[in-house]
Scaffold this motif. Sequence first.
Motif, short mmCIF file in Angstrom:
data_model
loop_
_atom_site.label_atom_id
_atom_site.label_comp_id
_atom_site.label_asym_id
_atom_site.label_seq_id
_atom_site.Cartn_x
_atom_site.Cartn_y
_atom_site.Cartn_z
N HIS A 17 5.15 58.48 49.90
CA HIS A 17 4.28 56.57 50.40
C HIS A 17 4.39 56.49 48.80
N VAL A 18 5.72 55.77 48.37
CA VAL A 18 6.16 54.99 47.08
C VAL A 18 5.37 53.85 46.62
N ALA A 19 5.39 53.88 45.62
CA ALA A 19 5.28 51.80 44.69
C ALA A 19 6.54 52.31 43.84
N TYR A 20 6.44 50.64 43.71
CA TYR A 20 7.98 50.58 42.99
C TYR A 20 7.95 49.87 42.11
N VAL A 21 8.25 50.07 40.06
CA VAL A 21 8.01 49.19 39.37
C VAL A 21 9.38 48.64 38.96
N ASP A 22 9.70 47.51 38.33
CA ASP A 22 10.36 47.06 37.91
C ASP A 22 9.85 46.69 35.84
N VAL A 23 10.07 47.09 35.33
CA VAL A 23 9.89 46.85 34.00
C VAL A 23 11.28 46.92 33.24
N GLY A 24 11.24 45.24 33.76
CA GLY A 24 12.22 44.57 33.30
C GLY A 24 14.12 45.16 33.22
N SER A 25 14.62 44.51 34.68
CA SER A 25 16.22 45.14 34.85
C SER A 25 16.43 43.45 35.02
N CYS A 26 18.42 43.63 35.62
CA CYS A 26 18.90 42.46 35.61
C CYS A 26 18.88 42.51 37.54
N ASN A 27 17.80 43.20 37.96
CA ASN A 27 17.26 42.83 39.86
C ASN A 27 18.16 43.47 40.51
N GLY A 28 19.39 44.45 39.77
CA GLY A 28 20.60 45.08 40.28
C GLY A 28 20.14 46.40 41.10
N CYS A 29 18.71 47.10 40.41
CA CYS A 29 18.50 48.04 40.60
C CYS A 29 17.08 47.91 42.12
N ASP A 30 17.01 46.43 42.02
CA ASP A 30 16.11 46.30 42.60
C ASP A 30 16.52 45.35 44.26
N ILE A 31 18.07 45.17 44.03
CA ILE A 31 18.76 44.82 45.68
C ILE A 31 18.55 45.96 45.59
N GLU A 32 18.96 47.29 45.18
CA GLU A 32 19.41 48.22 45.79
C GLU A 32 18.81 49.37 46.87
N VAL A 33 17.17 49.15 46.00
CA VAL A 33 16.00 49.52 46.27
C VAL A 33 15.49 48.71 47.86
N GLY A 64 14.93 49.74 35.43
CA GLY A 64 14.40 48.47 34.17
C GLY A 64 14.93 49.58 32.91
N SER A 65 15.19 48.80 32.24
CA SER A 65 15.21 49.29 30.80
C SER A 65 13.41 49.08 30.46
N VAL A 66 12.63 49.58 29.49
CA VAL A 66 11.32 49.35 29.38
C VAL A 66 10.81 48.25 28.27
N THR A 67 10.32 46.88 29.00
CA THR A 67 10.40 46.22 27.46
C THR A 67 8.88 46.52 27.15
N PRO A 68 8.73 46.12 25.54
CA PRO A 68 7.52 45.98 25.30
C PRO A 68 5.88 45.39 25.85
N GLN A 69 5.84 44.51 26.76
CA GLN A 69 5.60 43.95 27.98
C GLN A 69 4.88 44.88 29.01
N TRP A 70 5.81 46.74 29.02
CA TRP A 70 5.67 46.57 30.30
C TRP A 70 5.11 48.04 29.76
N VAL A 71 5.28 48.42 28.28
CA VAL A 71 4.98 50.35 27.78
C VAL A 71 3.50 50.06 28.38
N ASP A 72 2.66 49.37 28.35
CA ASP A 72 1.00 49.62 28.41
C ASP A 72 0.83 49.65 29.81
N LYS A 73 1.30 48.40 30.19
CA LYS A 73 1.13 48.80 32.26
C LYS A 73 1.97 49.16 32.92
N LEU A 74 3.37 50.13 32.20
CA LEU A 74 3.76 51.06 33.04
C LEU A 74 3.00 52.18 32.83
N ARG A 75 2.12 52.62 31.79
CA ARG A 75 1.14 54.08 31.42
C ARG A 75 0.05 54.04 32.09
#
Length: 151
Positions: A17-33, A64-75
């Motif tokens: 079972h997989v969950a995915y999170v986009d922490v700041g990308s250009c959506n290129g990887c989103d499209i591939e997933v 995606g590269s980690v933006t400051p808004q996503w640091v705490d949320k990613l954890r």
Amino acid sequence: MSILQKIKNTVRSRSIHVAYVDVGSCNGCDIEVLACLAPRYDIEQYGIYVHNNPREADVLLVIGSVTPQWVDKLREIWDKIPDPKVAVAIGNCPISGCVYARRGTLTSPPAEKYIPIAAQVPGCPPRPTEILNAILSVAPLIFKDYEEKQP
């Protein structure tokens, strides 16, 4: 290991079972997933199921590269996934920051500064087959003797 345990491990390893999170990308990887979900690659034939709820996931895909808004949320998302769990970095951005790792930008890659990353899929964007291989390669880390590790 008992035969019953071997059967349980085999059956459980075919239900990832997989969950995915986009922490700041250009959506290129989103499209591939998302292409992995399409009939051409059809990840469910490998026993991989995508969930929006991290509490139901075994594997977290980080995009995606980690933006400051996503640091705490990613954890927080990482902490919500029950043990045993692994994370896979998809694309160059969570690995090195790619084009966003420049002076003056507000990103702070790599993602493994914030959560443990078990596998990395380099590429901008990576191919869906490489994403599938990475998910299948981390499955033994999760399900090997899963129930024997329980207290």
